[in-house]
Design a protein around this motif. Structure first.
Motif, short mmCIF file in Angstrom:
data_model
loop_
_atom_site.label_atom_id
_atom_site.label_comp_id
_atom_site.label_asym_id
_atom_site.label_seq_id
_atom_site.Cartn_x
_atom_site.Cartn_y
_atom_site.Cartn_z
N PRO A 1 0.85 -1.21 0.00
CA PRO A 1 0.00 0.00 0.00
C PRO A 1 0.87 1.24 0.00
CG PRO A 1 -0.71 -1.58 1.67
CD PRO A 1 0.62 -2.05 1.17
N ALA A 2 0.29 2.37 -0.34
CA ALA A 2 1.08 3.61 -0.46
C ALA A 2 1.62 4.09 0.87
CB ALA A 2 0.23 4.70 -1.12
N ALA A 3 0.91 3.81 1.96
CA ALA A 3 1.34 4.29 3.28
C ALA A 3 2.19 3.23 3.97
CB ALA A 3 0.12 4.63 4.13
N THR A 4 3.38 3.62 4.42
CA THR A 4 4.25 2.73 5.18
C THR A 4 3.86 2.81 6.65
OG1 THR A 4 6.05 3.10 3.62
CG2 THR A 4 6.64 2.22 5.78
N PRO A 5 3.70 1.67 7.34
CA PRO A 5 3.30 1.70 8.74
C PRO A 5 4.28 2.49 9.61
CG PRO A 5 3.13 -0.52 7.85
CD PRO A 5 3.83 0.30 6.82
N GLU A 6 3.76 3.12 10.63
CA GLU A 6 4.59 3.88 11.56
C GLU A 6 5.64 2.95 12.18
OE1 GLU A 6 4.13 6.73 15.54
OE2 GLU A 6 2.36 5.90 14.53
N GLY A 7 6.86 3.39 12.19
CA GLY A 7 7.95 2.59 12.75
C GLY A 7 8.77 1.88 11.70
N LEU A 8 8.27 1.82 10.46
CA LEU A 8 9.01 1.18 9.37
C LEU A 8 9.40 2.21 8.33
CD1 LEU A 8 6.98 -2.11 8.64
CD2 LEU A 8 9.03 -1.83 10.06
N VAL A 9 10.40 1.86 7.51
CA VAL A 9 10.83 2.71 6.42
C VAL A 9 11.23 1.80 5.26
CG1 VAL A 9 13.23 2.80 7.23
CG2 VAL A 9 12.36 4.60 5.75
N ILE A 10 10.92 2.22 4.03
CA ILE A 10 11.45 1.51 2.86
C ILE A 10 12.90 1.97 2.70
CG2 ILE A 10 11.26 1.13 0.38
CD1 ILE A 10 8.27 1.70 0.60
N ALA A 11 13.82 1.11 3.10
CA ALA A 11 15.23 1.49 3.18
C ALA A 11 15.98 1.23 1.89
CB ALA A 11 15.91 0.75 4.33
N ALA A 12 15.44 0.40 1.00
CA ALA A 12 16.12 0.11 -0.26
C ALA A 12 15.13 -0.32 -1.33
CB ALA A 12 17.19 -0.96 -0.07
N VAL A 13 15.31 0.22 -2.51
CA VAL A 13 14.62 -0.25 -3.72
C VAL A 13 15.72 -0.54 -4.74
CG1 VAL A 13 12.97 0.28 -5.54
CG2 VAL A 13 12.58 1.16 -3.23
N GLY B 1 7.75 -5.23 -10.90
CA GLY B 1 9.11 -5.52 -11.31
C GLY B 1 10.16 -5.06 -10.31
N ALA B 2 9.76 -4.25 -9.33
CA ALA B 2 10.72 -3.73 -8.34
C ALA B 2 10.55 -4.47 -7.01
CB ALA B 2 10.51 -2.24 -8.14
N LEU B 3 11.62 -4.51 -6.25
CA LEU B 3 11.59 -5.01 -4.88
C LEU B 3 11.70 -3.85 -3.91
CD1 LEU B 3 14.02 -8.07 -5.18
CD2 LEU B 3 11.54 -8.02 -5.50
N ALA B 4 11.13 -4.02 -2.74
CA ALA B 4 11.21 -3.00 -1.69
C ALA B 4 11.60 -3.70 -0.39
CB ALA B 4 9.87 -2.28 -1.53
N VAL B 5 12.62 -3.16 0.27
CA VAL B 5 13.11 -3.75 1.52
C VAL B 5 12.83 -2.77 2.65
CG1 VAL B 5 15.03 -4.87 2.68
CG2 VAL B 5 14.94 -4.85 0.18
N GLU B 6 12.06 -3.21 3.62
CA GLU B 6 11.74 -2.39 4.78
C GLU B 6 12.55 -2.82 5.99
OE1 GLU B 6 7.12 -1.04 4.40
OE2 GLU B 6 7.46 -3.14 4.95
N CYS B 7 12.78 -1.87 6.89
CA CYS B 7 13.36 -2.17 8.19
C CYS B 7 12.78 -1.19 9.20
CB CYS B 7 14.88 -2.09 8.17
SG CYS B 7 15.56 -0.43 7.96
N ARG B 8 13.14 -1.35 10.48
CA ARG B 8 12.65 -0.43 11.49
C ARG B 8 13.30 0.94 11.26
NH1 ARG B 8 13.03 -5.30 13.97
NH2 ARG B 8 15.22 -4.95 14.57
N GLU B 9 12.51 1.96 11.45
CA GLU B 9 12.97 3.32 11.17
C GLU B 9 14.17 3.70 12.03
OE1 GLU B 9 10.83 7.64 10.37
OE2 GLU B 9 9.87 6.17 11.69
N ASP B 10 14.21 3.20 13.26
CA ASP B 10 15.28 3.58 14.17
C ASP B 10 16.47 2.62 14.14
OD1 ASP B 10 14.16 1.39 15.39
OD2 ASP B 10 13.68 2.39 17.28
N ASP B 11 16.47 1.65 13.21
CA ASP B 11 17.57 0.69 13.11
C ASP B 11 18.59 1.24 12.12
OD1 ASP B 11 19.29 -1.46 12.90
OD2 ASP B 11 17.69 -2.97 12.90
N HIS B 12 19.44 2.13 12.59
CA HIS B 12 20.34 2.86 11.70
C HIS B 12 21.43 1.96 11.11
CE1 HIS B 12 18.36 6.54 12.86
NE2 HIS B 12 18.53 6.23 14.14
N GLN B 13 21.81 0.91 11.83
CA GLN B 13 22.82 0.00 11.31
C GLN B 13 22.29 -0.74 10.09
OE1 GLN B 13 24.21 -2.92 14.12
NE2 GLN B 13 25.86 -3.64 12.78
N VAL B 14 21.08 -1.26 10.18
CA VAL B 14 20.49 -1.98 9.04
C VAL B 14 20.17 -1.02 7.90
CG1 VAL B 14 18.48 -3.31 8.29
CG2 VAL B 14 19.62 -3.87 10.44
N ARG B 15 19.73 0.17 8.23
CA ARG B 15 19.46 1.15 7.18
C ARG B 15 20.73 1.46 6.39
NH1 ARG B 15 15.40 5.93 9.11
NH2 ARG B 15 15.66 6.44 6.89
#
Length: 286
Positions: A79-91, A187-201
């Motif tokens: 969906p267009a809205a990303t849940p609070e606490g998550l971020v699309i960190a890579a496409v 055709g695209a992939l989206a990778v989410e992680c926790r917004e505050d997980d700066h190491q994974v981001r």
């Protein structure tokens, strides 16, 4: 060790393995298989069980509650809205965004041919090209749909899925994005992680493809302007030409309604997506 939440289908597992390879951590990414409501209710039309989010909510929840570090999605399922606490960190770099007819070429379909697809977007566009066509509901993973292809004159599958799984059906007619506008993010992939997980981001930033991200963000802005989890038959495809984004978008006023198409260009992807959505909503209202 990165724990990656993903659906259990062959395609979803391929996507997770691909992300691991891009990260250079193929031995250090542990899949966490998650059953989604879309998977459990595989015989129900998507529009009847909650729309686009049915393939991602449980996967996202696994990251939010700490069972996983990342979530790997087909961008078209989000969906267009990303849940609070998550971020699309890579496409990452996009694969082929086009749709394909499997079993028969579009030009060779007989009068009144039966085409199977669970997508209202695909149905309305095919009906616009061939008003004589009949349609049957078809859902399930790629293997299931290919196995059932012989029961119909043709089935519709994303070309990227066929390529990723190494599937080569005898007859495949890949439809241009002008002939059939793809789903947002197809055709695209989206990778989410926790917004505050700066190491994974920081890890995921290394596999971001800026051109793909720009196009997908513009398409998602279009979806957001339609209502975020639009169950209307709609699609959009953007690509970068120099410094400019070019986008084609489609919206129908119902599954049996007229299909409206608009095109546009601009440097601001969000503004372009909103502009095209506004034009199509006006066309449908008229």
């Amino acid at each position: 060790m990165l724990r990656a939440a993903t659906r259990g289908s062959a395609l979803a597992r391929w996507q997770t393995a691909h992300i691991a390879e891009l990260l250079g951590r193929a031995a250090d990414v542990e899949p966490l298989l998650v059953a989604t409501s879309g998977d459990r209710l595989a015989d129900e039309p998507i529009s009847a069980i909650g729309g686009k989010g049915v393939f991602v909510k449980e996967v996202q929840a696994a990251v939010l509650d700490g069972r996983a570090d990342i979530a790997v999605h087909s961008a078209k399922d989000l969906p267009a809205a990303t849940p609070e606490g998550l971020v699309i960190a890579a496409v990452p770099l996009r694969a082929d965004p086009r749709d394909a007819l499997v079993g028969c070429r579009l030009a060779d379909l007989p009068e009144g041919a039966l085409v199977a697809t669970g997508s209202a977007r695909r149905r309305v566009q095919l009906r616009g090209l061939r008003p004589d066509l009949r349609f049957a509901e078809l859902r399930g993973n790629i293997g299931t749909r290919l196995a059932k292809a012989a029961d119909f004159d043709a089935v519709v599958i994303a070309q990227a899925a066929l390529e990723r799984l190494g599937e080569h059906p005898p007859v495949v007619d890949v439809l241009s994005c002008e002939t059939m506008v793809p789903q947002v993010g197809q055709g695209a992939l989206a990778v989410e992680c926790r917004e505050d997980d700066h190491q994974v981001r920081a890890l995921l930033a290394a596999i971001e493809d800026p051109t793909t991200r720009r196009a997908v963000d513009a398409e998602r802005a279009f979806l957001a302007a339609l209502g975020g989890d639009c169950t209307l038959p709609a699609g959009a495809h953007a690509h970068v030409e120099g410094d400019t984004l070019a986008m084609r978008a489609v919206l129908a006023d119902g599954i049996d309604g007229r299909c409206h198409t608009v095109v546009g260009e601009g440097e601001d992807g969000e503004a372009l997506g909103q502009e095209l959505a506004g034009k199509l909503l006006q066309a449908v209202a008229r």
